[in-house]
Design an enzyme around this catalytic site. Structure first.
Site, mmCIF file in Angstrom:
data_model
loop_
_atom_site.group_PDB
_atom_site.id
_atom_site.type_symbol
_atom_site.label_atom_id
_atom_site.label_comp_id
_atom_site.label_asym_id
_atom_site.label_seq_id
_atom_site.Cartn_x
_atom_site.Cartn_y
_atom_site.Cartn_z
ATOM 1 N N GLY A 17 0.795 -1.220 0.000
ATOM 2 C CA GLY A 17 0.000 0.000 0.000
ATOM 3 C C GLY A 17 0.828 1.272 0.000
ATOM 4 N N HIS B 84 -12.423 14.122 -13.819
ATOM 5 C CA HIS B 84 -12.037 14.432 -15.198
ATOM 6 C C HIS B 84 -10.672 15.115 -15.346
ATOM 7 C CE1 HIS B 84 -12.787 18.761 -14.650
ATOM 8 N NE2 HIS B 84 -13.690 18.333 -13.774
#
Ligand SMILES: CC(C)(COP(=O)(O)OP(=O)(O)OC[C@H]1O[C@@H](n2cnc3c(N)ncnc32)[C@H](O)[C@@H]1OP(=O)(O)O)[C@@H](O)C(=O)NCCC(=O)NCCS
Length: 215
Positions: free
Chosen positions: A80, A147
């Site tokens: 991780g 986006h």
């Protein structure tokens, strides 16, 4: 048809990837299935070895075990911490093994996502349009990337963290659980965004920011 895969890391993150692979296999009963050969780890703790056993999986040996696995075994880096993942990925790359992307069937990635190898998307991760990822980007449970973002190599977006649109995140960055990064920001290489932070301005490389607003 089945494809062999080994997971690097017996810790929590590595064992969570085992679960993602199981979910992918279940969701694609007629497609190619992953056959998990087992876990490799240089220093697994006793407790993690027991947890691996409880998954009915094998501990194969130290990471160098992969050297013998060429060329047919795929490998995923189940670590991780993005900086440790980078170090191990560089080591494993020397073995020339194929590195797949693993996308949980409950993750939603826009079809125009461009990603390097080793992408891991946990259940609930969401990526919208015109996003580009480098290699070994890990999106944990319910993490979102909006986006026009560009995320470089070896980045971890931890559970429920949200990267808003038009951000540029450099290599080795960790974005902590539930953190928010506001739109259009730049996060420098190897920076850490603390859990729960709200990032409202650019973050210099190799710094730790936390709190609301993040400092
Ligand atoms: C921000 C972070 C990197 C700091 O780590 P650290 O340098 O080891 O910090 P420490 O635990 O020594 O704490 C230092 C101080 O920061 C505070 N602190 C730690 N994390 C914090 C956070 N996320 N937000 C606000 N304050 C935080 C501590 O309370 C402590 O305050 P004090 O000096 O007043 O007592 C870490 O706490 C963090 O949030 N990491 C992300 C973890 C994560 O996402 N985990 C999910 C794994 S899936």
């Amino acid at each position: 048809m089945s494809l062999d895969i080994a997971i690097v890391g017996c810790g929590g993150h590595g064992r969570e990837l085992f679960e993602i692979i199981r979910a992918i296999n279940e969701a694609t009963p007629t497609g190619p299935r992953w056959r998990v050969m087992g876990f490799v780890d240089d220093r697994p703790s006793e407790v993690n070895l027991k947890r691996v056993q409880r998954l009915d999986a094998s501990y194969l040996g130290p990471i160098d075990w992969l050297r013998e696995a060429w060329p047919s075994t795929h490998v995923v880096i189940g670590l991780g911490d993005p900086r440790i993942r980078r170090t191990v990925a560089q080591r494993v790359e020397a073995y020339g093994l194929p590195v797949p992307s693993l996308v949980h069937p409950a993750a939603t990635l826009a079809p125009d996502l461009v990603s390097g190898e080793g992408l891991v998307a946990f259940a609930g991760a969401r990526v919208t349009t015109n996003v580009a990822f480098g290699r070994h980007v890990h999106l944990n449970q319910n993490a979102t990337v909006a986006h026009d973002c560009v995320l470089a190599d070896h980045i971890s977006v931890n559970p429920l963290a949200a990267v808003s649109g038009d951000c540029r995140v450099e290599s080795g960055v960790l974005i902590g659980t539930t953190a928010a990064v506001l739109q259009g920001l730049h996060i420098g290489a190897d920076a850490t965004v603390g859990a729960g932070a709200c990032v409202v301005r650019d973050v210099p490389a190799a710094t730790v920011v936390k709190g609301v607003p993040a400092k």
